[in-house]
Scaffold this active site. Structure first.
Site, mmCIF file in Angstrom:
data_model
loop_
_atom_site.group_PDB
_atom_site.id
_atom_site.type_symbol
_atom_site.label_atom_id
_atom_site.label_comp_id
_atom_site.label_asym_id
_atom_site.label_seq_id
_atom_site.Cartn_x
_atom_site.Cartn_y
_atom_site.Cartn_z
ATOM 1 N N SER A 1 -3.742 2.810 3.240
ATOM 2 C CA SER A 1 -2.317 2.614 3.448
ATOM 3 C C SER A 1 -1.996 2.010 4.808
ATOM 4 O O SER A 1 -2.238 0.835 5.029
ATOM 5 C CB SER A 1 -1.579 3.931 3.219
ATOM 6 O OG SER A 1 -0.243 3.686 2.887
ATOM 7 N N ASP B 1 -6.209 -11.065 8.376
ATOM 8 C CA ASP B 1 -5.553 -12.284 7.887
ATOM 9 C C ASP B 1 -5.121 -13.208 9.017
ATOM 10 O O ASP B 1 -5.078 -14.432 8.846
ATOM 11 C CB ASP B 1 -4.346 -11.918 7.023
ATOM 12 C CG ASP B 1 -4.745 -11.445 5.630
ATOM 13 O OD1 ASP B 1 -5.959 -11.333 5.374
ATOM 14 O OD2 ASP B 1 -3.853 -11.191 4.802
ATOM 15 N N LYS C 1 -4.479 1.451 -1.262
ATOM 16 C CA LYS C 1 -3.168 2.039 -1.548
ATOM 17 C C LYS C 1 -2.094 1.143 -0.954
ATOM 18 O O LYS C 1 -1.943 1.059 0.261
ATOM 19 C CB LYS C 1 -3.095 3.453 -0.979
ATOM 20 C CG LYS C 1 -1.876 4.245 -1.460
ATOM 21 C CD LYS C 1 -0.714 4.094 -0.538
ATOM 22 C CE LYS C 1 0.460 4.959 -0.951
ATOM 23 N NZ LYS C 1 1.603 4.793 -0.025
#
Length: 423
Positions: free
Chosen positions: A323, A334, A348
């Protein structure tokens, strides 16, 4: 809030920055094996008012506008017509109503559980320190992570262990609240937990205790003759962002040449903490995370100011990183700010809002999905590390960031390469 007794129109889009949102692997995950003061349920609003209040939050905010293929108004009517004389009976009906959504993260918390959740996010809890969710395939509770330093952690409980028994009683098909209640108990008392890990089934006996959750530890270490900063972040609670900032500033003052950020077995916590910590490493304008609500509208969190450091960074993750940990790791990966080392994260990708209800109970409702800056939806998928490294089966807490920690050593090698290329 006052419940609307007329059938409502579709709710307006939810703007996430107006919510106190929770990005833990499970909204009440840290409640497993935790105890708190029991609040009386004999006073307060009429029992059915809490059911209606719960239904209204779901109707207005739930991430799936089709409510798992149901007519949500009809569900409301069905449960309002069921007889109930006590708060406990209504709580059971609310739990049953929410179960129709088939979303283990949207959950009702009775006053005792809600009090425990508030205590957990403030940095303290008591019990065995297990963070759990439901494995829908086996219908067994599954461990997301054991709180670092807790009885469960010291007892060798690991992420993805299935809990098959508690004190000899099976757990299959039981609600997570019931499992958590059975793990709770008087501090100093023991509980026997039956676990399944792969094909192996075994028992561990844990002694319940008060657990202080200090989410951040840091250390100046040496790599190829140069100082590097090691930061261990175990949970995104209310203290996490400030403590990470202090750790970075201290290590910067000690001329750390690069950093290893350890998110292993970190089950998540407060979304805002994850976003803020990502901003410490990113440059202004870079995306931290996208959130997508029930209308498909995308909100975006960006880095807003100069980073605390631009030095090379490696992040350690594993199957217990979930999470908010995945939000942070995904943002750094990224944006090519860090290499990820370890094993695939938990997966999650739902965000919950936590609402207090009129009688002291609470509701965790999934209000949005999140996507990484490259718009990956990692729910039930996880994040793959750039460098995959397993830990030895005999690994223990005392071996973190030592020569016996194969993931740390691989991270150190990755950082060494990054330092060499940055010169």
């Amino acid at each position: 809030m006052e419940a609307n007794l007329d059938k409502p129109n579709d709710a307006r889009p939810v703007r996430l920055r107006r919510h106190a949102v929770w990005a833990a692997a499970l909204a009440s995950a840290a409640l497993a094996g935790c105890s708190a003061e029991v609040l009386s349920s004999t006073a307060g609003p009429a029992p059915k008012e809490v059911l209606t209040e719960t239904w209204t939050y779901i109707n207005n905010e739930y991430v799936d506008p089709k409510f798992n293929g149901q007519d949500w108004w009809s569900v409301r009517q069905t449960y309002l017509e069921k007889p109930a004389e006590t708060s406990e009976q209504v709580y059971e009906q609310i739990a049953s109503m929410l179960k129709t959504l088939d979303d283990p993260y949207t959950r009702f918390l009775n006053p005792k559980q809600f009090k425990s959740l508030q205590t957990t996010t403030s940095g303290e809890l008591s019990g065995v320190g297990l963070q759990i969710t439901l494995d829908t395939e086996s219908e067994l509770p599954v461990v997301i992570a054991a709180v670092e330093g807790s009885p469960a952690f010291r007892g060798g409980v690991k992420a993805r262990d299935l809990i098959v028994e508690i004190d000899g009683r099976p757990t299959k098909g039981q609600a997570l609240d019931d499992v958590a209640d059975r793990l709770r108990g008087k501090i100093g008392s023991q509980v026997n937990v039956g676990l399944r890990r792969g094909e192996r089934t075994f028992d561990v006996t844990l002694t319940r205790e008060t657990i202080q959750v200090n989410p951040v530890t840091s250390q100046l270490k040496r790599l190829d003759g140069r100082p590097i900063g090691y930061i261990r972040l175990s949970q995104f609670n209310g203290n996490a962002a400030q403590q990470v900032r202090q750790a970075i500033e201290k290590l910067e003052a000690q001329d750390a040449a690069g950093y290893i950020l350890d998110l292993r077995s970190n089950p998540g916590g407060l979304l805002e903490a994850g976003v803020e910590i990502a901003r410490y490493w990113l440059t202004p304008g870079q995306t931290v995370v996208y959130t997508v609500n029930r209308q498909g509208e995308r909100d975006q969190a960006r880095a807003q100011r100069a980073p605390l450091t631009a030095r090379p960074l490696v992040v350690l993750i594993d199957g217990g990183s979930a999470s908010a940990s995945e939000i942070l790791a995904g943002a750094l990966q990224d944006n090519r700010r860090a290499q990820l080392v370890g094993t695939k994260s938990f997966g999650k990708g739902l965000i919950q809002a936590i609402h207090p209800l009129k009688d002291g109970s609470g509701l965790a409702v999934s209000i949005a999905r999140y996507q990484t800056p490259s718009r990956r939806d990692i729910h039930k998928q996880g994040i793959e590390p750039d460098v995959k490294v397993e830990l030895p089966k005999s690994f223990s807490l005392e071996q973190l960031a030592t020569d016996a920690d194969s993931q740390y050593q691989a991270g150190a090698k990755a950082l060494s390469r990054a330092l060499a290329s940055s010169q």
